[in-house]
Design a protein around this motif. Structure first.
Motif, PDB file in Angstrom:
ATOM      1  N   ASP A  38       0.854  -1.187   0.000  1.00  0.00           N
ATOM      2  CA  ASP A  38       0.000   0.000   0.000  1.00  0.00           C
ATOM      3  C   ASP A  38       0.892   1.239   0.000  1.00  0.00           C
ATOM      4  OD1 ASP A  38       0.874   0.406   2.677  1.00  0.00           O
ATOM      5  OD2 ASP A  38      -0.930  -0.489   3.521  1.00  0.00           O
ATOM      6  N   ILE A  39       0.291   2.389   0.225  1.00  0.00           N
ATOM      7  CA  ILE A  39       1.011   3.669   0.170  1.00  0.00           C
ATOM      8  C   ILE A  39       2.173   3.718   1.165  1.00  0.00           C
ATOM      9  CG2 ILE A  39      -0.507   4.900   1.770  1.00  0.00           C
ATOM     10  CD1 ILE A  39       1.009   6.307  -1.482  1.00  0.00           C
ATOM     11  N   ASN A  40       2.064   3.004   2.281  1.00  0.00           N
ATOM     12  CA  ASN A  40       3.156   2.993   3.258  1.00  0.00           C
ATOM     13  C   ASN A  40       4.401   2.310   2.703  1.00  0.00           C
ATOM     14  OD1 ASN A  40       1.775   4.368   5.372  1.00  0.00           O
ATOM     15  ND2 ASN A  40       0.612   2.493   5.734  1.00  0.00           N
ATOM     16  N   ASP A  41       4.203   1.292   1.887  1.00  0.00           N
ATOM     17  CA  ASP A  41       5.343   0.626   1.251  1.00  0.00           C
ATOM     18  C   ASP A  41       6.011   1.560   0.251  1.00  0.00           C
ATOM     19  OD1 ASP A  41       5.135  -2.340   2.220  1.00  0.00           O
ATOM     20  OD2 ASP A  41       3.093  -1.738   1.700  1.00  0.00           O
ATOM     21  N   VAL A  42       5.206   2.334  -0.469  1.00  0.00           N
ATOM     22  CA  VAL A  42       5.749   3.312  -1.412  1.00  0.00           C
ATOM     23  C   VAL A  42       6.582   4.347  -0.660  1.00  0.00           C
ATOM     24  CG1 VAL A  42       5.188   5.134  -3.066  1.00  0.00           C
ATOM     25  CG2 VAL A  42       3.871   3.004  -3.066  1.00  0.00           C
ATOM     26  N   LYS A  43       6.021   4.896   0.420  1.00  0.00           N
ATOM     27  CA  LYS A  43       6.730   5.912   1.208  1.00  0.00           C
ATOM     28  C   LYS A  43       8.054   5.364   1.734  1.00  0.00           C
ATOM     29  CE  LYS A  43       2.601   8.409   2.642  1.00  0.00           C
ATOM     30  NZ  LYS A  43       1.707   8.719   3.760  1.00  0.00           N
ATOM     31  N   TYR A  44       8.041   4.132   2.225  1.00  0.00           N
ATOM     32  CA  TYR A  44       9.265   3.510   2.730  1.00  0.00           C
ATOM     33  C   TYR A  44      10.325   3.447   1.633  1.00  0.00           C
ATOM     34  CZ  TYR A  44      12.515  -0.027   4.429  1.00  0.00           C
ATOM     35  OH  TYR A  44      13.655  -0.686   4.805  1.00  0.00           O
ATOM     36  N   MET A  45       9.918   2.963   0.455  1.00  0.00           N
ATOM     37  CA  MET A  45      10.871   2.816  -0.644  1.00  0.00           C
ATOM     38  C   MET A  45      11.406   4.165  -1.122  1.00  0.00           C
ATOM     39  SD  MET A  45      11.714  -0.217  -1.366  1.00  0.00           S
ATOM     40  CE  MET A  45      11.252  -1.897  -1.658  1.00  0.00           C
ATOM     41  N   VAL A  46      10.540   5.140  -1.257  1.00  0.00           N
ATOM     42  CA  VAL A  46      10.976   6.463  -1.706  1.00  0.00           C
ATOM     43  C   VAL A  46      11.972   7.059  -0.719  1.00  0.00           C
ATOM     44  CG1 VAL A  46      10.217   8.840  -2.124  1.00  0.00           C
ATOM     45  CG2 VAL A  46       8.947   6.921  -3.118  1.00  0.00           C
ATOM     46  N   ASP A  47      11.651   6.969   0.570  1.00  0.00           N
ATOM     47  CA  ASP A  47      12.536   7.514   1.601  1.00  0.00           C
ATOM     48  C   ASP A  47      13.874   6.774   1.614  1.00  0.00           C
ATOM     49  OD1 ASP A  47      13.061   9.193   4.002  1.00  0.00           O
ATOM     50  OD2 ASP A  47      13.094   7.229   4.986  1.00  0.00           O
ATOM     51  N   LYS A  48      13.808   5.452   1.572  1.00  0.00           N
ATOM     52  CA  LYS A  48      15.030   4.641   1.635  1.00  0.00           C
ATOM     53  C   LYS A  48      15.914   4.873   0.403  1.00  0.00           C
ATOM     54  CE  LYS A  48      15.841   1.783   4.440  1.00  0.00           C
ATOM     55  NZ  LYS A  48      16.637   1.834   5.688  1.00  0.00           N
ATOM     56  N   ILE A  49      15.314   4.850  -0.772  1.00  0.00           N
ATOM     57  CA  ILE A  49      16.097   4.966  -2.008  1.00  0.00           C
ATOM     58  C   ILE A  49      16.640   6.385  -2.185  1.00  0.00           C
ATOM     59  CG2 ILE A  49      15.957   4.877  -4.526  1.00  0.00           C
ATOM     60  CD1 ILE A  49      13.994   2.441  -4.094  1.00  0.00           C
ATOM     61  N   SER A  50      15.829   7.390  -1.924  1.00  0.00           N
ATOM     62  CA  SER A  50      16.306   8.771  -2.111  1.00  0.00           C
ATOM     63  C   SER A  50      17.424   9.121  -1.129  1.00  0.00           C
ATOM     64  CB  SER A  50      15.149   9.769  -1.985  1.00  0.00           C
ATOM     65  OG  SER A  50      14.620   9.749  -0.676  1.00  0.00           O
ATOM     66  N   ARG A  98      -1.870  -7.550  -8.741  1.00  0.00           N
ATOM     67  CA  ARG A  98      -2.557  -7.498 -10.031  1.00  0.00           C
ATOM     68  C   ARG A  98      -2.117  -6.217 -10.745  1.00  0.00           C
ATOM     69  NH1 ARG A  98      -3.305 -11.834 -11.388  1.00  0.00           N
ATOM     70  NH2 ARG A  98      -4.706 -11.161 -13.034  1.00  0.00           N
ATOM     71  N   PRO A  99      -2.113  -6.213 -12.071  1.00  0.00           N
ATOM     72  CA  PRO A  99      -1.593  -5.064 -12.822  1.00  0.00           C
ATOM     73  C   PRO A  99      -2.189  -3.711 -12.446  1.00  0.00           C
ATOM     74  CG  PRO A  99      -1.951  -6.912 -14.298  1.00  0.00           C
ATOM     75  CD  PRO A  99      -2.510  -7.311 -12.964  1.00  0.00           C
ATOM     76  N   GLU A 100      -3.497  -3.644 -12.202  1.00  0.00           N
ATOM     77  CA  GLU A 100      -4.123  -2.353 -11.878  1.00  0.00           C
ATOM     78  C   GLU A 100      -3.547  -1.773 -10.577  1.00  0.00           C
ATOM     79  OE1 GLU A 100      -6.120  -5.370 -11.831  1.00  0.00           O
ATOM     80  OE2 GLU A 100      -6.103  -5.258 -14.023  1.00  0.00           O
ATOM     81  N   LYS A 101      -3.434  -2.616  -9.571  1.00  0.00           N
ATOM     82  CA  LYS A 101      -2.884  -2.163  -8.287  1.00  0.00           C
ATOM     83  C   LYS A 101      -1.398  -1.838  -8.423  1.00  0.00           C
ATOM     84  CE  LYS A 101      -2.319  -3.258  -3.467  1.00  0.00           C
ATOM     85  NZ  LYS A 101      -2.718  -4.086  -2.346  1.00  0.00           N
ATOM     86  N   ALA A 102      -0.662  -2.717  -9.088  1.00  0.00           N
ATOM     87  CA  ALA A 102       0.778  -2.526  -9.239  1.00  0.00           C
ATOM     88  C   ALA A 102       1.081  -1.219  -9.967  1.00  0.00           C
ATOM     89  CB  ALA A 102       1.389  -3.707  -9.983  1.00  0.00           C
ATOM     90  N   LYS A 103       0.340  -0.922 -11.034  1.00  0.00           N
ATOM     91  CA  LYS A 103       0.584   0.303 -11.790  1.00  0.00           C
ATOM     92  C   LYS A 103       0.319   1.529 -10.932  1.00  0.00           C
ATOM     93  CE  LYS A 103      -0.204   2.826 -16.080  1.00  0.00           C
ATOM     94  NZ  LYS A 103       0.710   3.813 -15.635  1.00  0.00           N
ATOM     95  N   GLY A 104      -0.746   1.512 -10.143  1.00  0.00           N
ATOM     96  CA  GLY A 104      -1.048   2.643  -9.272  1.00  0.00           C
ATOM     97  C   GLY A 104       0.061   2.916  -8.269  1.00  0.00           C
ATOM     98  N   LEU A 105       0.591   1.867  -7.648  1.00  0.00           N
ATOM     99  CA  LEU A 105       1.656   2.047  -6.656  1.00  0.00           C
ATOM    100  C   LEU A 105       2.987   2.386  -7.329  1.00  0.00           C
ATOM    101  CD1 LEU A 105       0.711  -0.703  -4.049  1.00  0.00           C
ATOM    102  CD2 LEU A 105       0.370   1.778  -3.882  1.00  0.00           C
ATOM    103  N   TYR A 106       3.252   1.814  -8.492  1.00  0.00           N
ATOM    104  CA  TYR A 106       4.446   2.177  -9.261  1.00  0.00           C
ATOM    105  C   TYR A 106       4.393   3.660  -9.629  1.00  0.00           C
ATOM    106  CZ  TYR A 106       7.407   2.742 -13.377  1.00  0.00           C
ATOM    107  OH  TYR A 106       8.318   3.215 -14.291  1.00  0.00           O
ATOM    108  N   ASP A 107       3.244   4.111 -10.144  1.00  0.00           N
ATOM    109  CA  ASP A 107       3.087   5.523 -10.509  1.00  0.00           C
ATOM    110  C   ASP A 107       3.265   6.427  -9.288  1.00  0.00           C
ATOM    111  OD1 ASP A 107       2.634   4.887 -13.171  1.00  0.00           O
ATOM    112  OD2 ASP A 107       0.442   5.093 -13.022  1.00  0.00           O
ATOM    113  N   GLU A 108       2.769   5.996  -8.147  1.00  0.00           N
ATOM    114  CA  GLU A 108       2.922   6.790  -6.915  1.00  0.00           C
ATOM    115  C   GLU A 108       4.392   6.864  -6.519  1.00  0.00           C
ATOM    116  OE1 GLU A 108       1.967   9.331  -3.964  1.00  0.00           O
ATOM    117  OE2 GLU A 108       0.635   8.652  -5.578  1.00  0.00           O
ATOM    118  N   PHE A 109       5.127   5.777  -6.675  1.00  0.00           N
ATOM    119  CA  PHE A 109       6.570   5.780  -6.408  1.00  0.00           C
ATOM    120  C   PHE A 109       7.261   6.832  -7.278  1.00  0.00           C
ATOM    121  CE2 PHE A 109      10.791   4.403  -7.759  1.00  0.00           C
ATOM    122  CZ  PHE A 109      11.446   4.261  -6.538  1.00  0.00           C
TER     123      PHE A 109
END
Length: 149
Positions: A38-50, A98-109
């Motif tokens: 979910d969005i928390n996983d995106v935030k974690y990755m963005v913070d960690k990678i940046s 599933r592709p719909e969910k994955a694309k949304g979280l990828y785009d958010e990343f």
């Protein structure tokens, strides 16, 4: 969410012989989205990678981040990072979103990286891509937002 982060001197991604994204110094991020993410996983990755400090400072120690060196990101969606081969030799992708969910979280990343002022090049979601990576070091880091490794 899983990522393979490679420090590069340059990289690009092609779809149907056309370059869709290219970067100079920075990271190639191969990103896999899991069904439970979910969005928390995106935030974690963005913070960690940046903030990942894997660029060398003046003392040749890995001490500088992507933001410190004005680096760029080439983001490539890669569901195969979630392939499970513990049983047999053919990967199971049942944990991949599933592709719909994955694309949304990828785009958010991608959007959150851009919001941090980091230039981002991209592949095309679900396309057959050719990724050219000039790994610097080589330096490759594995990340998992569930902290499995």
């Amino acid at each position: 969410m899983r990522a393979v982060v490679q420090r590069v001197i340059n990289a690009d991604v092609q779809v149907e012989q056309e370059i869709t994204g290219a970067i100079e110094r920075g990271f190639v991020v191969l990103l896999g989205v899991e069904e439970e993410d979910d969005i928390n996983d995106v935030k974690y990755m963005v913070d960690k990678i940046s903030g990942l400090r894997i660029f060398e400072d003046e003392d040749e120690k890995m001490n500088l981040s992507l933001q410190d060196v004005g680096g760029q990101v080439l983001a490539v969606s890669q569901f195969t990072l979630l392939g499970d081969v513990r049983k047999g030799k053919r990967p199971s992708f049942t944990k991949a979103a599933r592709p719909e969910k994955a694309k949304g979280l990828y785009d958010e990343f991608v959007n959150q990286m851009k919001n941090k002022g980091i230039p981002v090049g991209e592949g095309i979601f679900q396309a057959d891509m050719l990724v050219r990576i000039y790994n610097d070091g080589p330096v490759t880091i594995l990340l998992d937002s569930k902290k499995l490794f």
